[in-house]
Design a protein around this motif. Structure first.
Motif, mmCIF file in Angstrom:
data_model
loop_
_atom_site.group_PDB
_atom_site.id
_atom_site.type_symbol
_atom_site.label_atom_id
_atom_site.label_comp_id
_atom_site.label_asym_id
_atom_site.label_seq_id
_atom_site.Cartn_x
_atom_site.Cartn_y
_atom_site.Cartn_z
ATOM 1 N N ILE A 7 66.198 29.164 -95.025
ATOM 2 C CA ILE A 7 67.562 28.697 -95.259
ATOM 3 C C ILE A 7 67.515 27.358 -95.997
ATOM 4 O O ILE A 7 66.768 26.454 -95.614
ATOM 5 C CB ILE A 7 68.344 28.512 -93.942
ATOM 6 N N TYR A 8 68.317 27.259 -97.044
ATOM 7 C CA TYR A 8 68.486 26.003 -97.781
ATOM 8 C C TYR A 8 69.962 25.637 -97.722
ATOM 9 O O TYR A 8 70.828 26.483 -97.958
ATOM 10 C CB TYR A 8 68.067 26.164 -99.247
ATOM 11 N N PHE A 9 70.248 24.391 -97.421
ATOM 12 C CA PHE A 9 71.628 23.915 -97.371
ATOM 13 C C PHE A 9 71.950 23.162 -98.656
ATOM 14 O O PHE A 9 71.255 22.209 -99.010
ATOM 15 C CB PHE A 9 71.845 23.024 -96.145
ATOM 16 N N LEU A 10 72.993 23.621 -99.331
ATOM 17 C CA LEU A 10 73.454 22.993 -100.567
ATOM 18 C C LEU A 10 74.930 22.678 -100.381
ATOM 19 O O LEU A 10 75.783 23.561 -100.453
ATOM 20 C CB LEU A 10 73.253 23.923 -101.764
ATOM 21 N N GLY A 11 75.223 21.422 -100.104
ATOM 22 C CA GLY A 11 76.608 21.038 -99.835
ATOM 23 C C GLY A 11 77.118 21.749 -98.601
ATOM 24 O O GLY A 11 76.466 21.748 -97.560
ATOM 25 N N ASP A 12 78.270 22.403 -98.722
ATOM 26 C CA ASP A 12 78.855 23.103 -97.577
ATOM 27 C C ASP A 12 78.437 24.566 -97.500
ATOM 28 O O ASP A 12 79.000 25.340 -96.754
ATOM 29 C CB ASP A 12 80.383 22.976 -97.604
ATOM 30 N N MET A 13 77.421 24.945 -98.287
ATOM 31 C CA MET A 13 76.951 26.331 -98.295
ATOM 32 C C MET A 13 75.505 26.431 -97.798
ATOM 33 O O MET A 13 74.733 25.481 -97.931
ATOM 34 C CB MET A 13 77.026 26.911 -99.719
ATOM 35 N N ALA A 14 75.174 27.584 -97.237
ATOM 36 C CA ALA A 14 73.803 27.885 -96.831
ATOM 37 C C ALA A 14 73.327 29.070 -97.662
ATOM 38 O O ALA A 14 73.978 30.117 -97.684
ATOM 39 C CB ALA A 14 73.733 28.232 -95.345
ATOM 40 N N ALA A 25 65.498 39.273 -100.931
ATOM 41 C CA ALA A 25 66.951 39.324 -101.061
ATOM 42 C C ALA A 25 67.526 37.948 -100.740
ATOM 43 O O ALA A 25 66.842 37.077 -100.215
ATOM 44 C CB ALA A 25 67.513 40.389 -100.120
ATOM 45 N N VAL A 26 68.815 37.762 -101.058
ATOM 46 C CA VAL A 26 69.474 36.484 -100.817
ATOM 47 C C VAL A 26 70.929 36.739 -100.433
ATOM 48 O O VAL A 26 71.532 37.711 -100.869
ATOM 49 C CB VAL A 26 69.395 35.568 -102.073
ATOM 50 N N THR A 27 71.455 35.876 -99.587
ATOM 51 C CA THR A 27 72.880 35.879 -99.279
ATOM 52 C C THR A 27 73.339 34.434 -99.163
ATOM 53 O O THR A 27 72.522 33.522 -99.043
ATOM 54 C CB THR A 27 73.211 36.683 -98.007
ATOM 55 N N VAL A 28 74.641 34.237 -99.222
ATOM 56 C CA VAL A 28 75.227 32.897 -99.146
ATOM 57 C C VAL A 28 76.342 32.926 -98.112
ATOM 58 O O VAL A 28 77.166 33.842 -98.109
ATOM 59 C CB VAL A 28 75.803 32.467 -100.516
ATOM 60 N N VAL A 29 76.338 31.942 -97.226
ATOM 61 C CA VAL A 29 77.382 31.828 -96.200
ATOM 62 C C VAL A 29 77.791 30.367 -96.089
ATOM 63 O O VAL A 29 77.056 29.477 -96.515
ATOM 64 C CB VAL A 29 76.897 32.352 -94.817
ATOM 65 N N PRO A 30 78.955 30.100 -95.506
ATOM 66 C CA PRO A 30 79.311 28.699 -95.257
ATOM 67 C C PRO A 30 78.259 28.040 -94.361
ATOM 68 O O PRO A 30 77.735 28.665 -93.440
ATOM 69 C CB PRO A 30 80.656 28.795 -94.544
ATOM 70 N N SER A 32 78.478 25.993 -91.996
ATOM 71 C CA SER A 32 78.841 25.986 -90.577
ATOM 72 C C SER A 32 78.587 27.324 -89.892
ATOM 73 O O SER A 32 78.591 27.397 -88.670
ATOM 74 C CB SER A 32 80.310 25.594 -90.421
ATOM 75 N N MET A 33 78.360 28.382 -90.679
ATOM 76 C CA MET A 33 78.157 29.710 -90.086
ATOM 77 C C MET A 33 76.721 30.212 -90.222
ATOM 78 O O MET A 33 76.434 31.359 -89.869
ATOM 79 C CB MET A 33 79.123 30.704 -90.715
ATOM 80 N N ALA A 34 75.819 29.373 -90.701
ATOM 81 C CA ALA A 34 74.434 29.810 -90.929
ATOM 82 C C ALA A 34 73.777 30.326 -89.659
ATOM 83 O O ALA A 34 73.023 31.304 -89.681
ATOM 84 C CB ALA A 34 73.616 28.678 -91.535
ATOM 85 N N GLU A 35 74.052 29.683 -88.529
ATOM 86 C CA GLU A 35 73.442 30.102 -87.266
ATOM 87 C C GLU A 35 74.056 31.392 -86.717
ATOM 88 O O GLU A 35 73.481 32.037 -85.851
ATOM 89 C CB GLU A 35 73.534 28.983 -86.236
ATOM 90 N N ALA A 36 75.233 31.769 -87.222
ATOM 91 C CA ALA A 36 75.907 32.981 -86.735
ATOM 92 C C ALA A 36 75.442 34.254 -87.445
ATOM 93 O O ALA A 36 75.823 35.355 -87.065
ATOM 94 C CB ALA A 36 77.421 32.831 -86.894
ATOM 95 N N VAL A 37 74.589 34.105 -88.464
ATOM 96 C CA VAL A 37 74.098 35.278 -89.193
ATOM 97 C C VAL A 37 73.283 36.154 -88.243
ATOM 98 O O VAL A 37 72.424 35.667 -87.512
ATOM 99 C CB VAL A 37 73.260 34.854 -90.416
ATOM 100 N N ASN A 38 73.590 37.435 -88.245
ATOM 101 C CA ASN A 38 72.913 38.404 -87.393
ATOM 102 C C ASN A 38 71.586 38.782 -88.060
ATOM 103 O O ASN A 38 71.560 39.575 -88.994
ATOM 104 C CB ASN A 38 73.818 39.627 -87.204
ATOM 105 N N ASP A 39 70.482 38.201 -87.586
ATOM 106 C CA ASP A 39 69.174 38.439 -88.200
ATOM 107 C C ASP A 39 68.769 39.900 -88.169
ATOM 108 O O ASP A 39 68.159 40.404 -89.103
ATOM 109 C CB ASP A 39 68.097 37.599 -87.519
ATOM 110 N N PRO A 156 77.214 39.420 -93.013
ATOM 111 C CA PRO A 156 75.973 39.265 -92.256
ATOM 112 C C PRO A 156 76.153 38.826 -90.812
ATOM 113 O O PRO A 156 75.188 38.488 -90.154
ATOM 114 C CB PRO A 156 75.243 38.179 -93.049
ATOM 115 N N PHE A 157 77.381 38.840 -90.293
ATOM 116 C CA PHE A 157 77.610 38.271 -88.974
ATOM 117 C C PHE A 157 77.671 39.295 -87.857
ATOM 118 O O PHE A 157 76.987 39.159 -86.865
ATOM 119 C CB PHE A 157 78.894 37.431 -88.982
ATOM 120 N N GLY A 158 78.481 40.319 -87.990
ATOM 121 C CA GLY A 158 78.656 41.296 -86.917
ATOM 122 C C GLY A 158 77.585 42.358 -86.927
ATOM 123 O O GLY A 158 76.715 42.396 -87.792
ATOM 124 N N GLY A 159 77.658 43.258 -85.959
ATOM 125 C CA GLY A 159 76.719 44.368 -85.896
ATOM 126 C C GLY A 159 77.095 45.478 -86.847
ATOM 127 O O GLY A 159 76.259 46.144 -87.413
#
Length: 183
Positions: A7-14, A25-30, A32-39, A156-159
């Motif tokens: 994970i790289y943080f760039l401003g308000d995005m992860a 692969a790559v995805t982008v999330v806010p 504040s929600m990086a920890e909520a991503v369902n691995d 990337p958050f829910g099941g």
């Protein structure tokens, strides 16, 4: 399933990079929600209607003669080609020059070297994506498709894919779509 994640943080995005089934692969999330991503979802890319699918490669490159993942493309959609599925992670570097931050991921399949770049200006509100492809083989290759970006894991958050909470719009740009906006 075994996978790698960075994970790289760039401003308000992860910007979340991961490798699952050997596909980078790559995805982008806010931020504040990086920890909520369902691995687990990111690793398996579970879709209720289709079982599990492979992650969408970050460099969706199509060379002349490539086959598509569904063996049919109607000639206007070169998604998940043999080349894009064969690209492997070679390395990643983060650099800062002045107020510009760049993360460059290098991928290769022995014929093509791709450099996937995410750039951000400090205090900016925009992420810039672009891909550079270089022929490293001894023979000439014809590039048929090279999208500037592809983001994997739209939800990337829910099941599940939370389809009742998503509004996806597509701009059609071929002769049959005539530039229409479709939901």
């Amino acid at each position: 399933m075994k996978y790698q994640k960075e994970i790289y943080f760039l401003g308000d995005m992860a910007v979340i990079y991961f490798i699952a089934r050997d596909i980078p692969a790559v995805t982008v999330v806010p931020r504040s929600m990086a920890e909520a991503v369902n691995d687990d979802k990111m690793a398996h890319m579970l879709y209720p209607a289709f079982g599990h699918c492979a992650p969408m490669p970050m460099a969706d490159i199509a060379l002349q003669g490539d086959g598509c993942s569904q063996n049919f493309s109607a000639g206007n959609f070169m998604h998940m080609t043999e080349t894009s599925r064969s690209m492997r992670f070679s390395g990643r570097k983060k650099s800062e020059r002045g107020n510009r931050v760049e993360i460059v991921t290098e991928l290769s399949d022995g014929r093509i070297r791709a450099e996937h770049t995410v750039a951000w200006k400090k205090d900016g509100v925009v992420l810039e994506f672009f891909i550079k492809a270089v022929n490293i083989s001894a023979r000439a290759e014809t590039l048929e498709a090279l999208p500037s970006f592809q983001i994997c894991g739209l939800t990337p958050f829910g099941g599940d894919n939370d389809s009742e909470n998503i509004d996806v719009c597509e701009l059609q740009n071929n002769w049959s779509g005539e530039g229409r906006l479709r939901r």
